[in-house]
Scaffold this motif. Structure first.
Motif, PDB file in Angstrom:
ATOM      1  N   ARG A  14     -26.107 -22.182  43.000  1.00  0.00           N
ATOM      2  CA  ARG A  14     -26.560 -20.917  43.575  1.00  0.00           C
ATOM      3  C   ARG A  14     -27.968 -21.077  44.146  1.00  0.00           C
ATOM      4  O   ARG A  14     -28.956 -20.670  43.543  1.00  0.00           O
ATOM      5  N   PRO A  15     -28.079 -21.682  45.338  1.00  0.00           N
ATOM      6  CA  PRO A  15     -29.405 -21.839  45.952  1.00  0.00           C
ATOM      7  C   PRO A  15     -29.990 -20.485  46.337  1.00  0.00           C
ATOM      8  O   PRO A  15     -29.251 -19.505  46.524  1.00  0.00           O
ATOM      9  N   VAL A  16     -31.299 -20.446  46.435  1.00  0.00           N
ATOM     10  CA  VAL A  16     -31.996 -19.238  46.869  1.00  0.00           C
ATOM     11  C   VAL A  16     -32.863 -19.599  48.072  1.00  0.00           C
ATOM     12  O   VAL A  16     -33.108 -20.769  48.355  1.00  0.00           O
ATOM     13  N   SER A  17     -33.325 -18.558  48.763  1.00  0.00           N
ATOM     14  CA  SER A  17     -34.092 -18.793  49.990  1.00  0.00           C
ATOM     15  C   SER A  17     -35.346 -17.920  49.980  1.00  0.00           C
ATOM     16  O   SER A  17     -35.413 -16.903  50.671  1.00  0.00           O
ATOM     17  N   PRO A  18     -36.364 -18.308  49.213  1.00  0.00           N
ATOM     18  CA  PRO A  18     -37.588 -17.494  49.156  1.00  0.00           C
ATOM     19  C   PRO A  18     -38.381 -17.569  50.459  1.00  0.00           C
ATOM     20  O   PRO A  18     -38.346 -18.578  51.169  1.00  0.00           O
ATOM     21  N   GLN A  19     -39.102 -16.494  50.756  1.00  0.00           N
ATOM     22  CA  GLN A  19     -39.979 -16.508  51.921  1.00  0.00           C
ATOM     23  C   GLN A  19     -41.108 -17.525  51.744  1.00  0.00           C
ATOM     24  O   GLN A  19     -41.510 -17.829  50.625  1.00  0.00           O
ATOM     25  N   ILE A  20     -41.661 -18.032  52.864  1.00  0.00           N
ATOM     26  CA  ILE A  20     -42.669 -19.103  52.766  1.00  0.00           C
ATOM     27  C   ILE A  20     -43.948 -18.688  52.031  1.00  0.00           C
ATOM     28  O   ILE A  20     -44.403 -19.468  51.167  1.00  0.00           O
ATOM     29  N   PRO A  21     -44.709 -17.623  52.345  1.00  0.00           N
ATOM     30  CA  PRO A  21     -44.448 -16.520  53.283  1.00  0.00           C
ATOM     31  C   PRO A  21     -45.085 -16.802  54.659  1.00  0.00           C
ATOM     32  O   PRO A  21     -46.262 -17.137  54.750  1.00  0.00           O
TER      33      PRO A  21
ATOM     34  N   GLU B  83     -43.548 -15.393  60.900  1.00  0.00           N
ATOM     35  CA  GLU B  83     -42.981 -15.971  62.117  1.00  0.00           C
ATOM     36  C   GLU B  83     -41.707 -16.758  61.837  1.00  0.00           C
ATOM     37  O   GLU B  83     -40.929 -17.019  62.762  1.00  0.00           O
ATOM     38  N   ARG B  84     -41.482 -17.143  60.567  1.00  0.00           N
ATOM     39  CA  ARG B  84     -40.300 -17.945  60.237  1.00  0.00           C
ATOM     40  C   ARG B  84     -39.388 -17.268  59.204  1.00  0.00           C
ATOM     41  O   ARG B  84     -38.215 -17.632  59.079  1.00  0.00           O
ATOM     42  N   ASP B  85     -39.940 -16.330  58.426  1.00  0.00           N
ATOM     43  CA  ASP B  85     -39.173 -15.655  57.385  1.00  0.00           C
ATOM     44  C   ASP B  85     -38.316 -14.535  57.962  1.00  0.00           C
ATOM     45  O   ASP B  85     -38.525 -14.074  59.092  1.00  0.00           O
ATOM     46  N   GLY B  86     -37.380 -14.087  57.122  1.00  0.00           N
ATOM     47  CA  GLY B  86     -36.630 -12.892  57.449  1.00  0.00           C
ATOM     48  C   GLY B  86     -37.471 -11.651  57.189  1.00  0.00           C
ATOM     49  O   GLY B  86     -38.655 -11.731  56.833  1.00  0.00           O
ATOM     50  N   PRO B  87     -36.855 -10.453  57.336  1.00  0.00           N
ATOM     51  CA  PRO B  87     -37.604  -9.211  57.159  1.00  0.00           C
ATOM     52  C   PRO B  87     -38.143  -9.060  55.731  1.00  0.00           C
ATOM     53  O   PRO B  87     -37.546  -9.537  54.767  1.00  0.00           O
ATOM     54  N   THR B  88     -39.297  -8.381  55.630  1.00  0.00           N
ATOM     55  CA  THR B  88     -39.916  -8.076  54.343  1.00  0.00           C
ATOM     56  C   THR B  88     -39.864  -6.582  54.106  1.00  0.00           C
ATOM     57  O   THR B  88     -40.181  -5.806  55.034  1.00  0.00           O
TER      58      THR B  88
ATOM     59  N   TYR C 211     -30.506 -20.787  58.630  1.00  0.00           N
ATOM     60  CA  TYR C 211     -30.677 -20.531  60.055  1.00  0.00           C
ATOM     61  C   TYR C 211     -30.772 -19.047  60.395  1.00  0.00           C
ATOM     62  O   TYR C 211     -31.188 -18.687  61.507  1.00  0.00           O
ATOM     63  N   ASP C 212     -30.409 -18.191  59.473  1.00  0.00           N
ATOM     64  CA  ASP C 212     -30.466 -16.747  59.745  1.00  0.00           C
ATOM     65  C   ASP C 212     -30.996 -16.030  58.500  1.00  0.00           C
ATOM     66  O   ASP C 212     -30.241 -15.387  57.763  1.00  0.00           O
ATOM     67  N   PRO C 213     -32.323 -16.141  58.236  1.00  0.00           N
ATOM     68  CA  PRO C 213     -32.877 -15.551  57.011  1.00  0.00           C
ATOM     69  C   PRO C 213     -32.683 -14.036  56.972  1.00  0.00           C
ATOM     70  O   PRO C 213     -32.960 -13.334  57.953  1.00  0.00           O
ATOM     71  N   GLY C 214     -32.205 -13.553  55.828  1.00  0.00           N
ATOM     72  CA  GLY C 214     -32.028 -12.123  55.636  1.00  0.00           C
ATOM     73  C   GLY C 214     -33.246 -11.501  54.995  1.00  0.00           C
ATOM     74  O   GLY C 214     -34.333 -12.082  54.972  1.00  0.00           O
ATOM     75  N   LEU C 215     -33.063 -10.327  54.413  1.00  0.00           N
ATOM     76  CA  LEU C 215     -34.158  -9.607  53.779  1.00  0.00           C
ATOM     77  C   LEU C 215     -34.749 -10.436  52.646  1.00  0.00           C
ATOM     78  O   LEU C 215     -34.030 -10.909  51.762  1.00  0.00           O
ATOM     79  N   CYS C 216     -36.055 -10.652  52.668  1.00  0.00           N
ATOM     80  CA  CYS C 216     -36.797 -11.417  51.654  1.00  0.00           C
ATOM     81  C   CYS C 216     -36.420 -12.893  51.635  1.00  0.00           C
ATOM     82  O   CYS C 216     -36.716 -13.590  50.657  1.00  0.00           O
ATOM     83  N   GLU C 217     -35.763 -13.364  52.693  1.00  0.00           N
ATOM     84  CA  GLU C 217     -35.384 -14.773  52.734  1.00  0.00           C
ATOM     85  C   GLU C 217     -36.278 -15.558  53.684  1.00  0.00           C
ATOM     86  O   GLU C 217     -36.888 -15.007  54.604  1.00  0.00           O
ATOM     87  N   GLY C 218     -36.345 -16.878  53.435  1.00  0.00           N
ATOM     88  CA  GLY C 218     -37.100 -17.772  54.286  1.00  0.00           C
ATOM     89  C   GLY C 218     -36.195 -18.723  55.039  1.00  0.00           C
ATOM     90  O   GLY C 218     -34.961 -18.603  54.977  1.00  0.00           O
TER      91      GLY C 218
END
Length: 448
Positions: free
Chosen positions: A374-381, A384-389, A415-422
């Motif tokens: 179960r990988p996760v995708s945290p924002q960098i933050p 310019e590259r993260d999904g919406p916050t 390739y398509d970061p979602g909410l709170c994703e990087g």
């Protein structure tokens, strides 16, 4: 006699019972154990630097108890397991000497706190007895009984078989066939060293490098400004992190009383059971079994050894009334716990692969309580590259913080970061870097 042992396995015919053992009551009801010297040593016929371990009893809490559950046995070579564990307060600054009945003396020097090693390598010789003498830094004098070297018992065969445990758990059993000379030693102790290959299930060829940790603003001479956000990039891994190895020292003692058997051969003695859910056998596994012939007094001592589980020392916080050892205070004023043993040792190594015994079956779960699937995708933050916050900025811990703490490893791009994703999917570090569990150095003895 290693300090890390945490289990005793005793092959006896016994009746089912549960016996509570309260070490604290020994201190609180007149058995003044606090400060008692604890002695651990096993001199063998293998020429090497021999060792003596010294420590002191510590006070235990009043609720420090352990239960010993014994099961009815139907075979003299079927073991029961008694968990135990202890705390250690190492004894430094002692003078330690082992002498034999031929007039030889072996001086031991403290190499680390509480550990004393012989200045020269030596081996216990046949028809020879040995005695341990200790003088502590406080001037206390201790001596062991003289212990004679037992005759050697041989390992005829070391092998593995798929089996079920007494509780119905599928796994593998590691067995020894042993043989003895007529009239020779038939009381045995076993311990082992196990080494296993670890393959990180989510390894990739890349790792993170932090470019910037904080937001930066650059002002140019023409009056323009540029904002540089925190960022990371992928770089090739700098070390081997896919395949590692780990060696664990024995966490159990196995005792075999072959006097109850007829003849000079003891077959199919179970030394180690490993569940098929244990990740140590997931790929390739090796075990070095050490078989030691011991005296009747030594065997009896290990039969009675019961103490707390999950610690480094065998002898701390135990009830000496039930564990009469062979080391005494010369002046008779101080309690001493432990045993000076002399044994004859033989060794044999075994290898096997998981596929050898469980062909086509799923591997055991990976190490630890981590879900590698179960990988996760945290924002960098980095906006310019993260999904919406979210408006209140309540996203989980950011990627840069996790990388700095060594918590995660790169798995694949998002390739398509979602909410709170990087822009990256990551997994727990243990899933992508085998060095979290073991070492990427291949052991000298390892065979594929």
């Amino acid at each position: 006699m290693a300090k890390y042992i945490s289990t005793v396995v005793i092959p006896l015919m016994v009746i089912s019972c549960v016996e509570p053992f309260d070490a604290a009551s020994e201190i609180e009801t007149g058995g003044d154990l606090e400060g008692a010297l604890i002695v651990e040593s096993n001199i063998t016929n293998v020429e090497k630097t021999q060792k003596v371990y010294l420590s002191r009893m510590q006070r235990v809490e009043s609720d420090s108890t352990v239960n010993v559950e014994e099961e009815r046995l139907f075979n003299a070579t079927t073991p029961i397991i008694i968990e135990r564990g202890l705390e250690t307060n190492y004894e430094s600054g002692a003078q330690v000497v082992v002498t034999d009945n031929n007039g030889n003396s072996y001086v031991f020097q403290e190499t680390e706190e509480g550990t004393y090693e012989s200045e020269i390598a030596f081996a216990a010789m046949p028809n020879t007895s040995y005695q341990l003498a200790i003088t502590t830094a406080d001037g206390e004098h201790y001596e062991s009984e003289a212990m004679e070297t037992p005759e050697v018992a041989l390992i005829d065969n070391l092998y593995v078989e798929r089996m079920e445990s007494g509780s119905g758990q599928d796994g593998v059993g590691i067995f020894v066939d042993a043989s003895f000379s007529d009239g020779g030693a038939k009381l045995l102790r076993y311990n082992y060293e196990e080494t296993y290959k670890i393959i990180a299930p989510k390894w990739t060829a890349f790792e993170f490098e932090i470019i910037r940790e904080d937001r930066e603003q650059i002002e140019y001479s023409n009056g323009e400004t540029e904002v540089l956000h925190p960022d990371v990039r992928l770089v090739p891994r700098a070390r081997e992190e896919r395949v590692c190895y780990r060696t664990d020292l024995s966490n159990e003692e196995v005792l075999l009383n072959a006097n109850v058997l007829s003849g000079t051969v003891a077959k199919k003695n179970l030394v180690r059971f490993i569940s098929n859910q244990n990740p140590i056998i997931s790929h390739r596994y090796s075990i070095l079994v050490k078989q030691m012939a011991v005296s009747a007094k030594s065997y009896e001592f290990y039969e009675r050894l019961v103490a707390f589980s999950q610690s480094e020392s065998l002898f701390s916080q135990i009830q000496p009334g039930r564990l009469e050892g062979n080391v005494l205070d010369v002046d008779g004023s101080t309690t001493v716990i432990g045993f000076f043993d002399v044994s004859t040792e033989v060794q044999q190594r075994l290898y096997f692969n998981y596929e050898d015994l469980f062909p086509g079956e799923p591997l055991p779960p990976y190490f630890g309580e981590f879900d590698c699937e179960r990988p996760v995708s945290p924002q960098i933050p980095n906006p310019e590259r993260d999904g919406p916050t979210p408006p209140l900025d309540k996203c989980p811990q950011d990627l840069i913080t996790r990388v700095k703490l060594g918590l995660v490893e790169y798995w694949e791009d998002n390739y398509d970061p979602g909410l709170c994703e990087g822009p990256y999917w990551v997994v727990p570090a243990i899933c992508g870097d085998c060095n979290v569990v073991g070492s990427n150095i291949v052991p000298d003895f390892w065979e594929e």
